[in-house]
Each structure stands twice: as structure tokens, then as C-alpha cells.
Scaffold this active site. Structure first.
Site, PDB file in Angstrom:
ATOM      1  N   LYS A 250       1.034  -1.548  -0.062  1.00  0.00           N
ATOM      2  CA  LYS A 250       0.298   0.070  -0.136  1.00  0.00           C
ATOM      3  C   LYS A 250       0.856   1.107   0.373  1.00  0.00           C
ATOM      4  O   LYS A 250       1.632   1.782   0.638  1.00  0.00           O
ATOM      5  CB  LYS A 250      -1.001   0.344   0.782  1.00  0.00           C
ATOM      6  CG  LYS A 250      -2.245   1.161   1.096  1.00  0.00           C
ATOM      7  CD  LYS A 250      -1.548   2.037   0.650  1.00  0.00           C
ATOM      8  CE  LYS A 250      -2.036   2.609   2.046  1.00  0.00           C
ATOM      9  NZ  LYS A 250      -1.623   4.219   1.866  1.00  0.00           N
TER      10      LYS A 250
ATOM     11  N   GLU B 175       9.715  15.473  15.056  1.00  0.00           N
ATOM     12  CA  GLU B 175      11.045  15.563  13.930  1.00  0.00           C
ATOM     13  C   GLU B 175      10.331  16.429  12.626  1.00  0.00           C
ATOM     14  O   GLU B 175       9.194  16.942  12.479  1.00  0.00           O
ATOM     15  CB  GLU B 175      10.043  13.915  13.306  1.00  0.00           C
ATOM     16  CG  GLU B 175      10.466  13.799  11.985  1.00  0.00           C
ATOM     17  CD  GLU B 175      10.511  12.081  10.953  1.00  0.00           C
ATOM     18  OE1 GLU B 175      10.783  11.672  11.004  1.00  0.00           O
ATOM     19  OE2 GLU B 175       9.014  11.823  11.498  1.00  0.00           O
TER      20      GLU B 175
ATOM     21  N   SER C  53       5.084   7.566  10.101  1.00  0.00           N
ATOM     22  CA  SER C  53       5.289   7.855  11.378  1.00  0.00           C
ATOM     23  C   SER C  53       5.206   7.406  12.754  1.00  0.00           C
ATOM     24  O   SER C  53       4.626   6.478  11.984  1.00  0.00           O
ATOM     25  CB  SER C  53       4.007   9.129  11.517  1.00  0.00           C
ATOM     26  OG  SER C  53       2.433   8.874  11.502  1.00  0.00           O
TER      27      SER C  53
ATOM     28  N   CYS D 283      14.283  10.054   7.256  1.00  0.00           N
ATOM     29  CA  CYS D 283      14.144   9.759   8.071  1.00  0.00           C
ATOM     30  C   CYS D 283      15.256  10.018   8.972  1.00  0.00           C
ATOM     31  O   CYS D 283      15.243  10.243  10.608  1.00  0.00           O
ATOM     32  CB  CYS D 283      13.330   8.709   9.003  1.00  0.00           C
ATOM     33  SG  CYS D 283      14.507   7.965   7.609  1.00  0.00           S
TER      34      CYS D 283
ATOM     35  N   GLU E 274      10.123   1.373  11.099  1.00  0.00           N
ATOM     36  CA  GLU E 274      10.464   2.111  10.637  1.00  0.00           C
ATOM     37  C   GLU E 274      10.408   3.273  10.893  1.00  0.00           C
ATOM     38  O   GLU E 274       9.621   3.849   9.632  1.00  0.00           O
ATOM     39  CB  GLU E 274      11.449   1.901   9.436  1.00  0.00           C
ATOM     40  CG  GLU E 274      12.682   2.649   9.049  1.00  0.00           C
ATOM     41  CD  GLU E 274      12.997   3.955   8.882  1.00  0.00           C
ATOM     42  OE1 GLU E 274      13.063   4.789   9.479  1.00  0.00           O
ATOM     43  OE2 GLU E 274      12.644   4.557   7.890  1.00  0.00           O
TER      44      GLU E 274
END
Length: 480
Positions: A176, A384, A230, A285, A251
Site C-alpha cells: 500500500k 520530527e 510516522s 527519516c 521504521e
């Protein structure tokens, strides 16, 4: 299918296109305008994709391992044959410069080849226990149907890091992609069929995470969910998967520090540091987002950093002279703008960037930005930042820098620069992260595991350790 003036893209299930229920617009990040549309996979289509993967599992896992590896090698070659078309798709849907998109395509092909080879080295064990007329066989088996949910920033390479090891060991995959970037994933699924993979081995469903993604995660059939995205969504996936005691590979977010000691050859390293802070418009990331600099060199470093950042060219990804394209979508742009604005309200100082009237009028552009006078308790130091923003802070002692580097909920990666290698190894051991780069910055190697500590994730990707995540151990007690 109803007529539509722009290209329409459907899910890929059991070797062919399948229309969902309704459509949504795909937006060009460089213009903010619709350039295509994608089908929304509803519950019926999600059920069909999972059932297809389940039906294909028996034949795929029983195929000899060298044959699966051969098919993966063929897929990698197909990707290279279509590299220009795939790079154009990536550039359009993700908003990254064409060369960066091409680099991702070639990296993805390399990952598929790597896991095809690593698959041939996967093995079990027979412990030398010495019991009479008995052997204990420790074997690995594929976990089953895998759901792979991928992000918009590197839609093809993150998929390859999930799909290739899963397929190699004998799992089947339902992918997906992020709703903003489904096209390169759909193209890869078509190439998989052309490479000779049986229908159902690799399916793709399109739609939003809130709708289509949740249908996949809420289903009891998948035996593993692998997700890059996220931390908040990762926690939800973990909580839902607990219903079935299902494996997850997560991750998640990062807020990665770089520590630059007084004796580091930082001028030679500056291009690497700037690239790792701002490439892909800061949308990945394990980029450097916080830089801690020894007080003795802080002013010189900051001046040189700003001068280097000021040379970066921002513009449409089709321009060959552009360094940074737009952010991927309006939501990301709004979030980054809000984070910078809040930081300034809390007392941060804008050393460079923060908005530029010279940017293109249309599209989701944001200037590369350098902030100083940031404190550990500011919002932007705890969240983040998925954009081209970097914070620079002086430190007196390296122990202070390491403590501040560890003072977030994230633990994905860190960077340490020092001429004292013994000290660097000691401090690297104290950094609460999954990966540490010492005195160099480069892409994470496929041969080494990658993943996070704390709220940056669970499990590992890449390397044999990442491949083993897609297997279950079974012990066979054999008496004769």
C-alpha cells in the site's frame, strides 16, 4: 470506468488492474495541480488482494529458493531497462529532481539484486548435541502474507527494502503506497509480472492510509506488517496487530543529531553534512536535523554552513540545475511552516531561510532554513521536522552534546565527527540510536541492518538480519 481527461491508475491485484470504489486526485508537488488520479481500494478490493496473496503463497513458498532469486534478478533487470520511465514517474509524483529520482531507481534495482543473492545464503542450523539417534533441525520458514506500507519520500527504494526480502524467502506481499506517490509502485508490480512472477505474489492497493491502509491493518490474514512512516501511525499499527500477536517491522520517525568536535576536519566534511541535512528537501527519516558544534569552532562553522546552504538552488524538479525541489504535499508544507513559526515565537533565531519570495509561486516549496538559539525544551527540538530545516547549537563538553542528542523520544541515527577515534567509539556507544556514522556521511549500506531504538521503530531492515525478519524459526526433533 468513467472517462477522465487525465490518466487514471487502478490497483494491481492478481496480475491485472482492478478498479476500486471512487477516485482521488494526484497532485504535482511542483505546481500544486492535479496531473492524474488513482483508484480508492475499498474493503472488497482489499479482501481480494489479501485473498490473492494467500492463494499464491503455497506455490510461491514451495518454489526452490534459487528460482525465486532468479525471478528477483529478472525484476531488477526490468527496473534498469525502465529506469528512465520510472525516474520520470518518481520525479513527477514525489517532486524530487530527476537525477535524484534516477538514483533512487538504480538503488532499488540494487536492493532487489542484493536480496536475491542474500536469499541463497539464508540457512538453518543442526546443533551438535550428540544425543543418540537424534538430530535437532532448526529451520526458517516464510512468515506468510506480508503487508508493506510505504511513504512518499522514497516510494520505490523503501518498497524494495521490504518487498525484495519478503518475496525472496517465500512470502507474498500486498503493498500500500502512500496515497501521494502510488505510480512507481504500480509500475513495479507490472514489471514483476513481466519478470515471470506468478499472479498474486505481489499485489498493490491504492488509497489513503486512513481508509485503505487501515483496512489492511485491521484484517486478521496478514502475518506481518512492515511500515515506514510516522511514529504515531506506527504505534497504531502495533496496537492493532497485538490482537493477533502479529509481527511488525516499524521504521518510524527520526530527529537525528550530528556532533562536531573541536578537532574534526569539519570544512572537508561540510558538503556531506549539508547534503545529509537538506537533500530530498529534508524529507527522510535519518537526515541530520540537529547539529551540536564545539564552542571553539561554532561561529566559524555556522558562518560556513550558512554560506553553503545559501548556494542551494530551489525550483521545479525538471530543472537540471536545481538542488532541492518542492515538499511533497500541502500538508507537509503547512506543518513545516508551523514548526518554524513556533520555534521563532519561542525564541529561536533565523540564521537563514524561513521563507523566500523568490520561490515559485505555485507548488509546495520551502527555503532551506538554519535556526540557532534553540533550546532542548523547544517544540521543534522534540518533534520530527520533515523538511529542509536544521538547528545548530554550541556545546562546551561532548558529554553535554551526547546528553542533548539523547534527550528526545527518537533513536534512529546519529553522526559524530572527531579526530579522536578512541573517544568517538566510546561516545558512539553512548548514543541511543540504531546507526551511528563516525567521520563520514553516506547512504546506509544494504549489507548492514538499519532501524531505530526508542520510538524510532521495531525490527531491522536490510542485511541478513532484515531478511530474517520475514521468517519464523521452527525446531524439528528428528529421531531415527
Amino acid at each position: 470506468m468513467e472517462n477522465h481527461p487525465l490518466a487514471s491508475h487502478m490497483s494491481w491485484v492478481h496480475g491485472r488492474e482492478r478498479e476500486g470504489r471512487g477516485w482521488y486526485a494526484l497532485i504535482d508537488p511542483s505546481t500544486g495541480e492535479e496531473f492524474a488520479r488513482a483508484s480508492i481500494a475499498d474493503q472488497r478490493l482489499v479482501e481480494a488482494a489479501l485473498a490473492s496473496a494467500h492463494d499464491a503463497l503455497g506455490g510461491w513458498r514451495s518454489m526452490p529458493s534459487p528460482q525465486r532469486s532468479s525471478l528477483l534478478h529478472t525484476l531488477a533487470e526490468k527496473v534498469r531497462e525502465e529506469q528512465d520511465a520510472l525516474a520520470a514517474l518518481l520525479s513527477r509524483e514525489a517532486g524530487k529532481p530527476l537525477q535524484a529520482a534516477l538514483d533512487e531507481v538504480l538503488s532499488s534495482a540494487f536492493l532487489v539484486d542484493y536480496f536475491a543473492e542474500e536469499n541463497l545464503r539464508l540457512c538453518g542450523q543442526i546443533p551438535l548435541l550428540g544425543y543418540p539417534r537424534e538430530q535437532v533441525l532448526i529451520v526458517r520458514e516464510p512468515v506468510g502474507v506480508v503487508v508493506a506500507i510505504t511513504p512518499f519520500n522514497y516510494p520505490l527504494s523503501t518498497l524494495a527494502a521490504k518487498m525484495a526480502p519478503a518475496l525472496a524467502v517465500g512470502c507474498t506481499v500486498v503493498a500500500k503506497p502512500d496515497e501521494h506517490t502510488p505510480l512507481s509502485t504500480l509500475k513495479l508490480a507490472q514489471l514483476a509480472v513481466e519478470a515471470g512472477m506468478p499472479p498474486g505474489v505481489f499485489n498493490v492497493v491504492t488509497g489513503s492510509g486512513a481508509a485503505t491502509g487501515r483496512l489492511l491493518v485491521d484484517h486478521p490474514l496478514p502475518r506481518l506488517i512492515t511500515f515506514t512512516g510516522s511514529t504515531e501511525v506506527g504505534k497504531e499499527i502495533q496496537a492493532v496487530s497485538a490482537r493477533w500477536v502479529r509481527k511488525v517491522i516499524l521504521e518510524l520517525g527520526g530527529h537525528c543529531p550530528a556532533i562536531i568536535c573541536r578537532d574534526a576536519p569539519w570544512r572537508d566534511l561540510l558538503p556531506q553534512i549539508v547534503s545529509q541535512s537538506l537533500k530530498n528537501c529534508g524529507q527522510y527519516c535519518y537526515r541530520i536535523s540537529r547539529i551540536y558544534v564545539a564552542r571553539e569552532i561554532y561561529e566559524d562553522f555556522l558562518r560556513a554552513l550558512v554560506e553553503k546552504v545559501a548556494t542551494l538552488r530551489v525550483g521545479p524538479p525538471g530543472d537540471p540545475f536545481v538542488d532541492l525541489g518542492p515538499l511533497n504535499n500541502a500538508e507537509i508544507l503547512t506543518k513545516v511552516e508551523s514548526q518554524v513559526r513556533t520555534a521563532l515565537e519561542e525564541g529561536a533565531v533565523l540564521a537563514f531561510g524561513g521563507g523566500d519570495s523568490a520561490l515559485p509561486a505555485k507548488g509546495f516549496y520551502f527555503s532551506p532554513t538554519v535556526l540557532t538559539n534553540v533550546r532542548a525544551n523547544m517544540s521543534i527540538m522534540q518533534e520530527e521536522v520533515f523538511g529542509p530545516v536544521v538547528m545548530v547549537t554550541p556545546f562546551e563538553e561532548i558529554s553535554q552534546a551526547v546528553d542533548e542528542a539523547n534527550a528526545t523520544s527518537y533513536g534512529l541515527a546519529a553522526y559524530l565527527f572527531s579526530a579522536d577515534l578512541a573517544g568517538a567509539l566510546e561516545w558512539a556507544g553512548r548514543l541511543e540510536v540504531g546507526s551511528v556514522w563516525v567521520n563520514r556521511v553516506h547512504q546506509a549500506y544494504p549489507q548492514a541492518p538499519f532501524g531505530g531504538m526508542k520510538e524510532s521503530g521495531l525490527g531491522r531492515e536490510k542485511s541478513r538480519f532484515g531478511m530474517e525478519e520475514y521468517t519464523e524459526l521452527k525446531t524439528v526433533y528428528l529421531s531415527y
